[in-house]
Write an enzyme that holds these catalytic residues in place. Structure first.
Site, PDB file in Angstrom:
ATOM      1  CG  ASP A  12      -2.178   0.780   1.033  1.00 38.25           C
ATOM      2  OD1 ASP A  12      -3.261   0.180   1.080  1.00 38.25           O
ATOM      3  OD2 ASP A  12      -2.109   2.004   0.789  1.00 38.25           O
TER       4      ASP A  12
ATOM      5  CB  THR B  20     -12.896   2.017  -8.232  1.00 38.86           C
ATOM      6  OG1 THR B  20     -13.830   1.090  -7.645  1.00 38.86           O
ATOM      7  CG2 THR B  20     -11.747   1.232  -8.837  1.00 38.86           C
TER       8      THR B  20
ATOM      9  CG  LEU C 221     -15.065  -8.597   0.967  1.00 38.90           C
ATOM     10  CD1 LEU C 221     -15.402  -7.529   1.989  1.00 38.90           C
ATOM     11  CD2 LEU C 221     -13.670  -9.115   1.248  1.00 38.90           C
TER      12      LEU C 221
ATOM     13  CD  GLU D 128     -17.207  -1.948   4.549  1.00 42.24           C
ATOM     14  OE1 GLU D 128     -17.594  -1.343   5.559  1.00 42.24           O
ATOM     15  OE2 GLU D 128     -16.827  -1.379   3.523  1.00 42.24           O
TER      16      GLU D 128
ATOM     17  CE  LYS E 238     -18.936  -5.782  -5.948  1.00 42.17           C
ATOM     18  NZ  LYS E 238     -17.676  -5.602  -5.315  1.00 42.17           N
TER      19      LYS E 238
ATOM     20  CB  CYS F 150     -19.853  -1.191  -2.193  1.00 40.62           C
ATOM     21  SG  CYS F 150     -18.296  -1.572  -1.378  1.00 40.62           S
TER      22      CYS F 150
ATOM     23  CE  LYS G 280     -22.014  -4.080   6.183  1.00 41.19           C
ATOM     24  NZ  LYS G 280     -22.140  -5.188   5.269  1.00 41.19           N
TER      25      LYS G 280
ATOM     26  NE  ARG H 280     -15.711   3.533   2.415  1.00 38.74           N
ATOM     27  CZ  ARG H 280     -15.227   2.505   1.718  1.00 38.74           C
ATOM     28  NH1 ARG H 280     -14.626   2.707   0.566  1.00 38.74           N
ATOM     29  NH2 ARG H 280     -15.349   1.270   2.157  1.00 38.74           N
TER      30      ARG H 280
END
Ligand code: UGA
Length: 494
Positions: free
Chosen positions: A46, A102, A170, A172, A224, A280, A343, A350
């Site tokens: 990273d 992204t 996946l 969170e 996706k 997302c 959640k 975000r």
């Protein structure tokens, strides 16, 4: 000659690949840790030194249940390390997973591909032998084919370097479970070698019977965004029904339960409430619309505009209901806002509906105090002006209206009687339809939720016992029909 070398070393890539994972956020850190748990040697990369330092010292820099223990375990095997050094990664890895973000571009619906492009090209420029770059980030359709061309052109490895796409599904809060035991694997490939490499690296997961869909690059990218669009649409569908229910005093909870009895519809992602958020679903449905317009298929996904708009209206409706509960004005009203994360079981804020509603209430002059068991730090970073409490008790003490915004267990399990003793006025909006309505009403709370009928809130500071009795009676009527029927629980979603 190149082909021979390719086949020789390509065999090593298939047999005992060494893995790098570029980008160590929720997706990348989890993927790196889980790959090490599966027995591979893994190097996480990273550009964020703080993140790498934390992971190297065995600390997960975000909240994800089960991940700290998994990191501990993986580090103790000696198979997992982290670095900020791209050239070390390029030399180390046979398979390079791209897990960078992204995000939505500021001022546009489009996805920002800067990080994905930089990661792919930076690696490729330093890869000298056979290797496979595997994109996992969510990208607009066409990105993989474009990147494949680009990395093969600029890399010293040339055509010995391939690129595949392997989208990640996946959630969170369930990241470890979803990575090690996914519903399905999707391989987007442009060569049989890439498919072989992917089948090899995922062998332990495939041996569990996990279904795999092998397709071309474009289809795998689309899977996706199609999946996330479907989930967002399902949530907005039930929330649209909530709006209709509100117009005629019908009950969206009963409606959802009745729909869930139909196997073709199912009850998952059919929980009405404050709607979807996070890093997302919201940005993915926007980027999908943007890309669809670019490729001349805008009309096909125009409905996603409505999906987004319905989602946004739930937040406005929640603010409206809190205002109603407060007696018509929010000015100076002390509000306990329970939850900031998008959640439960996540500290991610975000595009969080919870944080957005709390912020709007404050903007309208309310004296808001937010409490979230895990997301306080992130919430403070986004809205430093929003007062945060250190505990549920502190947030609720003296509150005139309480609003449940994220359905953490701590809130679901709190006793309404104990909470009533803390507040100035027992009035609550359960914006996630997560609390025991009857229990709250019995404990003297004026209880409201989205999309379900409740009697008008009395204007007196505290509800009279008569008003409470009326509410209880009406609530019994509301729930009687549901109780007669065989209950079909709406499964709890992360
Ligand atoms: C979502 C997808 O579920 C994953 O499959 C995907 O991999 C991930 O995005 C991603 O693209 O990386 P996540 O963002 O972790 O995962 O969260 P979800 O569990 O999908 O929840 C999204 C939002 O929908 C939350 O704000 C949640 O509160 C809300 N939601 C969920 C509802 O409002 N109602 C429901 O019935 C279910």
């Amino acid at each position: 000659m190149r082909t021979d070398t390719h086949h020789l070393t390509a065999a090593r890539v298939t047999a005992t690949p060494r893995i790098t994972v570029v980008g160590t956020g929720y997706l990348g850190a989890t993927h790196a840790i889980c790959m090490a748990q599966l027995g591979y040697e893994v190097l996480g990369v990273d550009v964020d030194t703080a993140k790498i330092d934390a992971l190297r010292s065995g600390r997960v820099p975000f909240h994800e249940p089960g991940l700290p223990e998994a990191l501990d375990q993986a580090m103790s095997t000696g198979r997992l390390d982290f670095t900020t050094d791209f050239s070390r990664a390029a030399q180390f890895g046979d398979i390079h997973f791209l897990c960078v973000g992204t995000p939505q571009k500021p001022g546009s619906q489009a996805a920002d591909l800067r990080f994905v492009e930089a990661a792919a090209t930076q690696l490729a420029a330093q890869i000298t032998g056979p290797a496979l770059i595997v994109g996992k980030s969510t990208v607009p359709v066409g990105t993989a084919a474009m990147l494949r061309e680009r990395v093969r052109t600029l890399s010293p490895a040339g055509r010995a370097l391939d690129l595949a796409w392997n989208p990640e599904f996946l959630r969170e809060g369930f990241a470890v479970q979803d990575t090690l035991h996914p519903d399905r694997l999707v391989f987007g490939v442009a060569s049989t070698w890439a498919e072989q490499v992917l089948r090899g690296v995922y062998r332990p997961i495939l041996e569990e019977g996990t279904p795999v869909v092998v397709s071309d690059l474009a289809t795998s990218e689309l899977v996706k965004v199609a999946a996330n669009s479907f989930l967002a649409t399902k949530i907005s569908y039930i929330n649209a029904m909530a709006e209709v229910c509100e117009a005629v005093d019908a009950d969206v909870g009963d409606l959802a339960r009745a729909l869930a009895h139909d196997d073709r519809i199912g009850g998952r992602f059919l929980r009405p409430g404050l709607g979807f958020g996070g890093g997302c679903l919201p940005k993915d449905i926007r980027a999908f619309q943007h890309r669809a317009r670019e490729i001349g298929a805008g009309a096909a996904v125009r409905f996603l505009e409505d999906v987004d708009a319905i989602n946004a209206r739930r937040r406005s409706r929640a603010v409206e209901l809190v205002r109603e509960l407060a007696g018509g004005s929010l000015l100076g009203v002390r509000i306990a806002a329970l939850g900031a994360a998008f959640k439960p079981d996540s500290d991610d804020v975000r595009d969080s509906p919870a944080l957005d509603v709390a912020h709007r209430l404050r903007r309208e002059g309310a004296d808001v105090v937010v409490y979230d068991p895990e997301a306080a730090e992130n919430a403070h970073r986004v809205h430093p002006d929003l007062p945060l409490a250190a505990s549920l008790t502190e947030a609720m003490r003296g509150a005139q209206v309480t609003v449940l915004l994220t359905e953490w267990d701590e809130f679901r399990e709190a006793r309404p009687e104990s909470l009533a003793a803390l507040v100035a006025e027992p009035r609550i909006l359960d914006a996630r339809d997560a609390l025991d309505a009857r229990g709250y009403t019995r404990a003297g709370w004026a209880y409201r939720t989205l999309g379900r009928p409740f009697p008008p809130v009395p204007s007196a500071a505290h509800p009279t016992s008569a008003a409470v009795a009326v509410r209880e009676e009406e609530l019994e009527l509301c729930t009687a029909a549901a109780e007669d029927a065989e209950p079909v629980p709406l499964p709890a979603e992360p």
